[in-house]
Design an enzyme around this catalytic site. Structure first.
Site, mmCIF file in Angstrom:
data_model
loop_
_atom_site.group_PDB
_atom_site.id
_atom_site.type_symbol
_atom_site.label_atom_id
_atom_site.label_comp_id
_atom_site.label_asym_id
_atom_site.label_seq_id
_atom_site.Cartn_x
_atom_site.Cartn_y
_atom_site.Cartn_z
ATOM 1 N N THR A 368 1.673 50.969 -34.495
ATOM 2 C CA THR A 368 2.274 50.164 -33.434
ATOM 3 C C THR A 368 2.881 51.101 -32.408
ATOM 4 O OG1 THR A 368 3.840 48.389 -32.942
ATOM 5 C CG2 THR A 368 4.488 49.930 -34.655
ATOM 6 N N HIS A 425 9.458 52.254 -50.219
ATOM 7 C CA HIS A 425 10.032 53.273 -51.099
ATOM 8 C C HIS A 425 9.692 53.037 -52.574
ATOM 9 C CE1 HIS A 425 12.176 56.827 -51.680
ATOM 10 N NE2 HIS A 425 13.344 56.533 -51.135
#
Length: 452
Positions: A368, A425
């Site tokens: 993006t 994560h």
């Protein structure tokens, strides 16, 4: 002889669609395959062509209404019979309605971190009270300096170059003064005559700071969310709830790439028929970095990690009514020119509502680009079920301390860019994120590939 106009099925898993805009009104002549109306589904926005030539006799389903596929939404008379009574038919009751009244278009700013990573499958609802431009600013490219002053799409700029037109001489009738394809066609017909302007409410829409057309907002008014806005909200909340997001930011010296692009951009288009943008360099560097660190090209499936065989690269494209993420499939098999052509093709079809459902499905990694509309950088939200997203900041000339081979420091003006990796994560650790960005950074700063 009458021909029914039906709501088409735009994919196996799509069972309904929302009519966002009729491009013709009852009594208008239509040609077979001419765009007749626009629809929005939970996968893609599209223009639907007329199934036959004739006169649009009746509109059975109005704008803003959602119906099942294969529902008759209008009628075309081959011989034009009944056209005089057609305007009254425009008020026919819809089969199903999602909103009580038309909604103003919503613009999704890719510079606002989370919104930049909106699912490409999001749907949209367009305005029904006034014509709106079909062309829209895309997120994926950094326009050349000489093109920044005139707001237009790459298609419009290409038409202008092919016809030796100075865009500054063309009166833009799109929202915020944007020059549209129709403006170019009017200019060619009149050669300098000013085209008729659209209603002031559409032409005078305020410009957003980012440069994209701003929605018509009435302070104090309460309006329903568009279908696209609701889908964006749903997917962003889902992603934040699913993935523990972490972001790592690297600074990249784009001076070498900027110099290569500047030297080649004029001859590039003449030779290859497509614009040379920074995004092609960024996409190529991203593919190279993924190949060295394939964990960022994975997804979580229960307690398993699915390492994808191919790199299906999603590139976010901002539209006046929202944001969509078309996918470059098997990006690892494309050379530099192939990537540029694929990105340009998908972004142009996104703006002209010609994407198919498959064009926005199956992405494994997303880029993006809030930098193209002025953002220093953003903190994008991951598109599920992917585990990483790369946000690209603006390229800005900045004084930087550099060292020569002997270790002597000096200050130089360099073209600097921030690259942000947002990652899940659960799967990706900070060290791996740093390694990925380090590879991405080195590839761009030491660019040695032939751009073709």
């Amino acid at each position: 002889m009458a021909t029914d106009v039906i709501m088409p099925q735009m994919g196996e898993s799509i069972f309904e669609g929302t009519i966002t805009k009729w491009l013709k009104k009852p009594g208008d002549k239509v040609q077979r395959d001419e765009p007749l109306f626009e629809i929005s589904t939970d996968k893609v926005d599209a223009e639907i062509p007329a199934p036959a030539s004739g006169v649009l006799r009746e509109i059975k389903v109005g704008e803003g209404n959602t119906v099942q596929v294969n529902t008759v939404v209008g009628v075309i008379d081959a011989d034009g019979a009944g056209a005089s009574a057609a305007p009254a038919a425009h008020k026919a009751a819809p089969a199903k309605s999602e909103a009580a009244k038309p909604e103003p278009a919503k613009s999704t700013g890719a510079s606002k971190g989370g919104a930049a990573a909106t699912d490409g499958a999001a749907a949209k609802t367009g305005p029904t009270s006034a014509p709106q431009p079909r062309a829209a600013k895309e997120v994926i490219e950094f326009p050349a300096e000489e093109e920044r002053d005139v707001r237009s799409s790459p298609l419009v700029r290409r038409l202008a170059r092919e016809n030796n037109i100075n865009l500054e001489e063309v009166s833009g009738t799109g929202a915020g003064g944007r020059v549209t394809k129709e403006d170019i066609q009017n200019y060619l017909q009149n050669r300098g005559a000013q085209p008729e302007r659209r209603p002031a409410a559409a032409a005078a829409a305020p410009q957003a700071a980012a440069g994209a057309a701003a929605p018509a907002i009435v302070p104090g008014e309460i309006v329903a969310m568009s279908a696209m806005r609701k889908k964006i909200a749903e997917r962003m909340v889902e992603s934040k709830r699913t993935s523990p997001h972490v972001h790592t930011v690297y600074e990249v010296d784009m001076t070498r790439v900027a110099q290569i692009r500047e030297r080649n951009k004029k001859t590039w288009e003449q030779r290859n028929g497509t614009r040379l943008t920074f995004m092609s360099f960024i996409a190529r560097a991203t593919v190279a970095a993924i190949q060295q660190h394939p964990i960022v090209n994975s997804s979580v499936e229960g307690d398993n990690i699915h390492y994808h065989r191919n790199i299906n690269l999603g590139i976010a494209v901002a539209l006046d009514w929202g944001l969509i993420v078309p996918v470059v499939r098997r990006a690892e098999e494309l050379n530099f020119l192939g990537l540029q052509r694929a990105v340009n093709d998908l972004s142009e079809r996104a703006r002209t509502k010609r994407l198919a459902p498959d064009d926005v499905a199956g992405g494994t990694f997303t880029i993006t680009n809030p930098g193209s509309i002025g953002g220093l950088f953003g903190l994008p939200i991951i598109m599920q079920p992917q585990v990483a997203i790369l946000g690209i900041g603006g390229i800005v000339k900045t004084p930087v301390v550099i060292s020569d081979e002997e270790g002597t420091d000096s200050i130089a003006i360099r073209s600097m860019m921030h690259a942000v990796l947002g990652y899940d994560h659960r799967i990706i650790d900070g060290a791996v994120a740093g390694q990925f960005l380090g590879t991405f950074k080195r590839f761009l700063e030491t660019w040695s590939e032939d751009i073709g």
